[in-house]
Design an enzyme around this catalytic site. Structure first.
Site, PDB file in Angstrom:
ATOM      1  N   GLU A 156     -13.561   5.012  -2.965  1.00  0.00           N
ATOM      2  CA  GLU A 156     -12.011   5.183  -2.834  1.00  0.00           C
ATOM      3  C   GLU A 156     -11.524   6.163  -3.755  1.00  0.00           C
ATOM      4  O   GLU A 156     -11.756   5.987  -5.055  1.00  0.00           O
ATOM      5  CB  GLU A 156     -11.207   3.851  -2.890  1.00  0.00           C
ATOM      6  CG  GLU A 156      -9.774   3.930  -2.366  1.00  0.00           C
ATOM      7  CD  GLU A 156      -9.994   4.364  -0.823  1.00  0.00           C
ATOM      8  OE1 GLU A 156      -8.904   5.138  -0.477  1.00  0.00           O
ATOM      9  OE2 GLU A 156     -10.716   3.729   0.059  1.00  0.00           O
ATOM     10  N   ASP A 157     -10.785   7.205  -3.448  1.00  0.00           N
ATOM     11  CA  ASP A 157     -10.050   8.167  -4.450  1.00  0.00           C
ATOM     12  C   ASP A 157     -11.012   8.818  -5.493  1.00  0.00           C
ATOM     13  O   ASP A 157     -10.454   8.780  -6.408  1.00  0.00           O
ATOM     14  CB  ASP A 157      -8.875   7.580  -4.827  1.00  0.00           C
ATOM     15  CG  ASP A 157      -7.674   7.244  -3.878  1.00  0.00           C
ATOM     16  OD1 ASP A 157      -8.015   8.111  -2.761  1.00  0.00           O
ATOM     17  OD2 ASP A 157      -6.731   6.709  -3.944  1.00  0.00           O
TER      18      ASP A 157
ATOM     19  N   TYR B 112       0.842  -1.316  -0.103  1.00  0.00           N
ATOM     20  CA  TYR B 112       0.099   0.062   0.035  1.00  0.00           C
ATOM     21  C   TYR B 112       0.923   1.353   0.075  1.00  0.00           C
ATOM     22  O   TYR B 112       2.008   1.190  -0.278  1.00  0.00           O
ATOM     23  CB  TYR B 112      -0.940  -0.074   1.083  1.00  0.00           C
ATOM     24  CG  TYR B 112      -2.155   0.786   0.760  1.00  0.00           C
ATOM     25  CD1 TYR B 112      -2.922   0.418  -0.350  1.00  0.00           C
ATOM     26  CD2 TYR B 112      -2.316   1.818   1.691  1.00  0.00           C
ATOM     27  CE1 TYR B 112      -3.995   1.351  -0.622  1.00  0.00           C
ATOM     28  CE2 TYR B 112      -3.628   2.701   1.204  1.00  0.00           C
ATOM     29  CZ  TYR B 112      -4.354   2.472   0.051  1.00  0.00           C
ATOM     30  OH  TYR B 112      -5.375   3.435  -0.363  1.00  0.00           O
TER      31      TYR B 112
ATOM     32  N   ASN C 246      -0.369  11.791   1.554  1.00  0.00           N
ATOM     33  CA  ASN C 246       0.349  10.581   0.963  1.00  0.00           C
ATOM     34  C   ASN C 246       0.518  10.907  -0.678  1.00  0.00           C
ATOM     35  O   ASN C 246      -0.047  11.690  -1.376  1.00  0.00           O
ATOM     36  CB  ASN C 246      -0.437   9.394   1.129  1.00  0.00           C
ATOM     37  CG  ASN C 246      -0.513   9.036   2.273  1.00  0.00           C
ATOM     38  OD1 ASN C 246       0.251   8.956   3.207  1.00  0.00           O
ATOM     39  ND2 ASN C 246      -1.758   8.527   2.855  1.00  0.00           N
TER      40      ASN C 246
ATOM     41  N   LYS D 233      -6.114  -2.096  -1.080  1.00  0.00           N
ATOM     42  CA  LYS D 233      -7.068  -1.769   0.279  1.00  0.00           C
ATOM     43  C   LYS D 233      -7.685  -3.092   0.486  1.00  0.00           C
ATOM     44  O   LYS D 233      -7.883  -3.271   1.594  1.00  0.00           O
ATOM     45  CB  LYS D 233      -8.289  -1.048  -0.199  1.00  0.00           C
ATOM     46  CG  LYS D 233      -7.878   0.559  -0.447  1.00  0.00           C
ATOM     47  CD  LYS D 233      -7.956   1.175   1.108  1.00  0.00           C
ATOM     48  CE  LYS D 233      -7.495   2.770   0.888  1.00  0.00           C
ATOM     49  NZ  LYS D 233      -7.483   3.261   2.098  1.00  0.00           N
TER      50      LYS D 233
ATOM     51  N   ASP E 258     -13.590   6.103   2.728  1.00  0.00           N
ATOM     52  CA  ASP E 258     -12.494   6.095   3.472  1.00  0.00           C
ATOM     53  C   ASP E 258     -11.625   7.403   3.388  1.00  0.00           C
ATOM     54  O   ASP E 258     -11.144   7.633   4.342  1.00  0.00           O
ATOM     55  CB  ASP E 258     -11.495   4.948   3.008  1.00  0.00           C
ATOM     56  CG  ASP E 258     -10.301   4.601   3.765  1.00  0.00           C
ATOM     57  OD1 ASP E 258     -10.757   4.476   5.150  1.00  0.00           O
ATOM     58  OD2 ASP E 258      -9.585   4.410   3.453  1.00  0.00           O
ATOM     59  N   ASP E 259     -11.563   8.118   2.608  1.00  0.00           N
ATOM     60  CA  ASP E 259     -10.941   9.504   2.239  1.00  0.00           C
ATOM     61  C   ASP E 259     -11.743  10.320   3.287  1.00  0.00           C
ATOM     62  O   ASP E 259     -11.098  11.181   3.747  1.00  0.00           O
ATOM     63  CB  ASP E 259     -10.943   9.950   0.865  1.00  0.00           C
ATOM     64  CG  ASP E 259     -10.164   9.021  -0.180  1.00  0.00           C
ATOM     65  OD1 ASP E 259      -9.141   8.581   0.274  1.00  0.00           O
ATOM     66  OD2 ASP E 259     -10.941   8.449  -0.810  1.00  0.00           O
TER      67      ASP E 259
ATOM     68  N   ARG F 288      -8.619  10.911  -8.373  1.00  0.00           N
ATOM     69  CA  ARG F 288      -7.968  11.504  -7.316  1.00  0.00           C
ATOM     70  C   ARG F 288      -7.050  10.347  -6.563  1.00  0.00           C
ATOM     71  O   ARG F 288      -7.411  10.326  -5.445  1.00  0.00           O
ATOM     72  CB  ARG F 288      -8.712  12.193  -6.567  1.00  0.00           C
ATOM     73  CG  ARG F 288      -7.881  13.512  -5.480  1.00  0.00           C
ATOM     74  CD  ARG F 288      -8.834  13.980  -4.264  1.00  0.00           C
ATOM     75  NE  ARG F 288      -9.038  12.770  -3.674  1.00  0.00           N
ATOM     76  CZ  ARG F 288      -8.191  12.062  -2.459  1.00  0.00           C
ATOM     77  NH1 ARG F 288      -6.980  12.462  -2.519  1.00  0.00           N
ATOM     78  NH2 ARG F 288      -8.646  10.961  -1.719  1.00  0.00           N
TER      79      ARG F 288
END
Length: 591
Positions: free
Chosen positions: A282-283, A139, A447, A210, A305-306, A192
């Protein structure tokens, strides 16, 4: 977060259990592949009983040189393997030795992915037993580089790719996936990816990574996990011109076309897998992330999650840091650099926890929290021009153009970076924090490592060792004035595996803010005095399976309390129940 999303939902709340978009269908509610004890015999079924080369090429059942003499006879493996019989422990030792020979992290990543494709149990055995060493490989930060180069290193599909070409056929595409008992889906549209921007179809590395962590850290069966990339095009010109790019070569779909496509996807997911499948967004870009969470939060089991995972793990660090700072959350002020989905999500969860502790309305507790975006401090005079998710943070104050000006004006206890821009916590900013705080709390969360707002060494050096520091990506311990400091890592991997597992074992049908608070409190409760003595506000990742079991138990308990759990009767000891349901990667003995 409920209060900020309620307006977008037209007043609906998660616990209203809206019937909108509800469809029938679903799979039998089964969880228990690994309840069998390890000494019980199992049959390596694929479509028929696997044997010979078919068995060796099946990653779910392949054991390599660990097949016993009896198994080699029973499954026609004689001559297909060298004569040596090797234990799983010895296989693990050999592979870790091989992986450590690579100097380039991407090569380690590729070696781990190749292992997963040929021997699933050994892959998870390595990851579980060497989590602190291998987590940065499978990850962040390495997965970011893997996504950038995914077209070049792509060998075989590890999940489902659903592109605009499949419009009107998404349900059929879902049925092409060989596994039927899906419990967790991680989906991205690649717009993103970490702090790297639009990577289009190559964002698949994120759902794959993930879900590997859902299994290794949270105990969810690999066969119950489904990585999905929604390909609606990319605005990345470099990728569109790359001859090795694996996605649609067109600009991103937007507006009605985009949302209609996502609605077809969400409807098909529920129809194929049922009410209790968790869909983790996610993203996604900010403008879509909030919209999707608001739209489907009352009709599906969804989690971002973000927004929510990052918020939960950061809140846990803040709660734990109070043992070092003193006082309650309400006694401190918080300043964010970055007002996107992560920053506003964290801010809202902090405000909710303050409100819960003090019984003060969340509208009041928000006033302890300030955000800086690309145009400076978010204040009331800017409210009309702000995006909807920033408006709750527009407080009365004179405008500050720079972060340094905001730090000097607000005088926060904690400075939290979610900007996605590296080196923005300058020496002047950190020294200003240290000037009016005995122990400034600094969290550089962006990150991958290259995008971190500052390094651990900079934070400890510029505060003369007084800082309480945590980051999103890992940093090595820092020695300053003869003392060694262990930087904390506010890694979402602490939260989302246990949270998702708690939703699965309780049969939850909705995600509520109180579950995020429960997860934060469970994680903070795992920090011991020994950790505090080292300046740590997160427990070591080496204990992550135990941590995840406690988080899962807390989340499940909250699901039962809120009335959204469907697995009845409720287990008497939820921690023991969670531990008993966890996937273990030890080899099974075949008939």
């Amino acid at each position: 977060m409920e209060s900020t999303l309620k307006e977008q939902r037209g007043g609906e709340l998660v616990l209203d259990l809206s019937p909108r978009s509800t469809v029938g269908g679903g799979v039998e509610d089964v969880y228990g592949e690994d309840r069998a004890t390890e000494d019980q015999l199992v049959t390596p079924w694929t479509i028929s009983v696997a044997s010979g080369c078919t068995l060796l090429r099946d990653p779910h059942h392949n054991k390599g040189l660990a097949f016993t003499e009896k198994e080699r006879d029973a499954h026609y493996l004689r001559g297909l393997l060298p004569p040596a019989v090797m234990s799983q422990k010895l296989q693990e030792k050999k592979l870790m030795h091989n992986i450590r020979q690579y100097d380039v992290p991407l090569h380690k990543y590729m070696a781990m992915m190749e292992l997963e494709e040929r021997n699933e149990r050994l892959f998870y055995k390595l990851l579980i037993d060497n989590v602190e060493e291998l987590l940065p490989v499978v990850y962040t930060p390495t997965v970011g580089e893997a996504c950038q180069k995914y077209g070049s290193i792509f060998k075989r599909p590890q999940g489902l790719y659903i592109s605009l070409k499949e419009r009107g056929k998404i349900l059929e595409v879902l049925k092409n996936w060989p596994e039927r008992m899906i419990q967790i889906i991680v989906v991205t549209d690649g717009e993103r990816i970490l702090g790297l921007g639009d990577l289009g179809c190559q964002g698949m590395g994120i759902p794959v990574g993930k879900l590997a962590l859902y299994t290794a850290l949270g105990g969810v069966r690999p066969s119950a996990c489904l990585p999905i990339t929604i390909d609606v095009g990319t605005n990345n010109e470099k990728l569109l011109k790359d001859e090795f790019y694996i996605g649609l070569r067109q600009k991103r779909a937007t507006g009605k076309e985009y949302y209609d496509f996502l609605h077809e996807f969400m409807t098909a997911v529920k129809q194929n897998y049922g009410e209790k499948v968790l869909v983790q967004f996610e993203d996604f870009a900010n403008h879509n992330a909030f919209e999707l969470l608001a739209k489907y939060g009352t009709t599906h089991l969804v989690f971002n999650d973000d927004i929510q995972g990052t918020a939960s793990v950061v809140l846990s660090g803040l709660v734990a840091s109070l043992k070092l700072l003193g006082g309650t959350l309400g006694d401190h002020k918080f300043l964010f650099l970055g007002a996107g989905e992560a920053g506003t999500g964290i801010a809202e969860l902090i405000a909710l926890e303050m409100s819960k502790q003090t019984k003060v309305p969340v509208e009041e507790t928000r006033k302890k929290i300030w955000l800086v975006d690309s145009k400076g401090l978010i204040v009331h005079s800017r409210k009309e021009s702000l995006q909807h998710f920033k408006k709750p943070w527009a407080h009365e104050h004179e405008h500050c153009n720079t972060l340094l000006d905001a730090v000097k004006a607000i005088k926060p206890t904690a400075l939290i970076g979610t900007s996605g821009v590296g080196k923005t916590f300058t020496k002047e900013v950190i020294e200003a924090m240290a000037a009016f705080n005995k122990q400034p709390l600094i969290m550089a969360l962006s990150n991958p490592t290259s995008q971190a707002e500052c390094t651990a060494e900079e934070a400890y050096t510029w505060t003369e060792g007084r800082v309480i520091f945590a980051s999103g990506s890992p940093f090595d311990p820092v020695e300053y004035n003869g003392k060694t400091y262990v930087p904390g890592q506010a890694n979402n991997a602490y939260i989302f595996p246990g949270l998702g597992f708690g939703l699965v074992i309780s049969g939850a049908i909705r995600v509520h803010d109180d579950m995020l608070l429960a997860a934060s409190e469970a994680l903070a409760g795992q920090v011991t005095q020994e950790h505090y003595d080292k300046g740590m506000i997160y427990p070591p990742l080496s204990n992550i399976r135990k941590i995840s079991a406690h988080i899962a138990a807390n989340v499940a308990a909250k699901a039962y309390e809120l009335g959204v759990a469907t697995r009845l009767p409720r287990p008497a000891d939820l921690v023991k129940y969670a531990e008993s349901c966890m996937y273990t990667p030890n080899y099974r003995t075949y008939r």
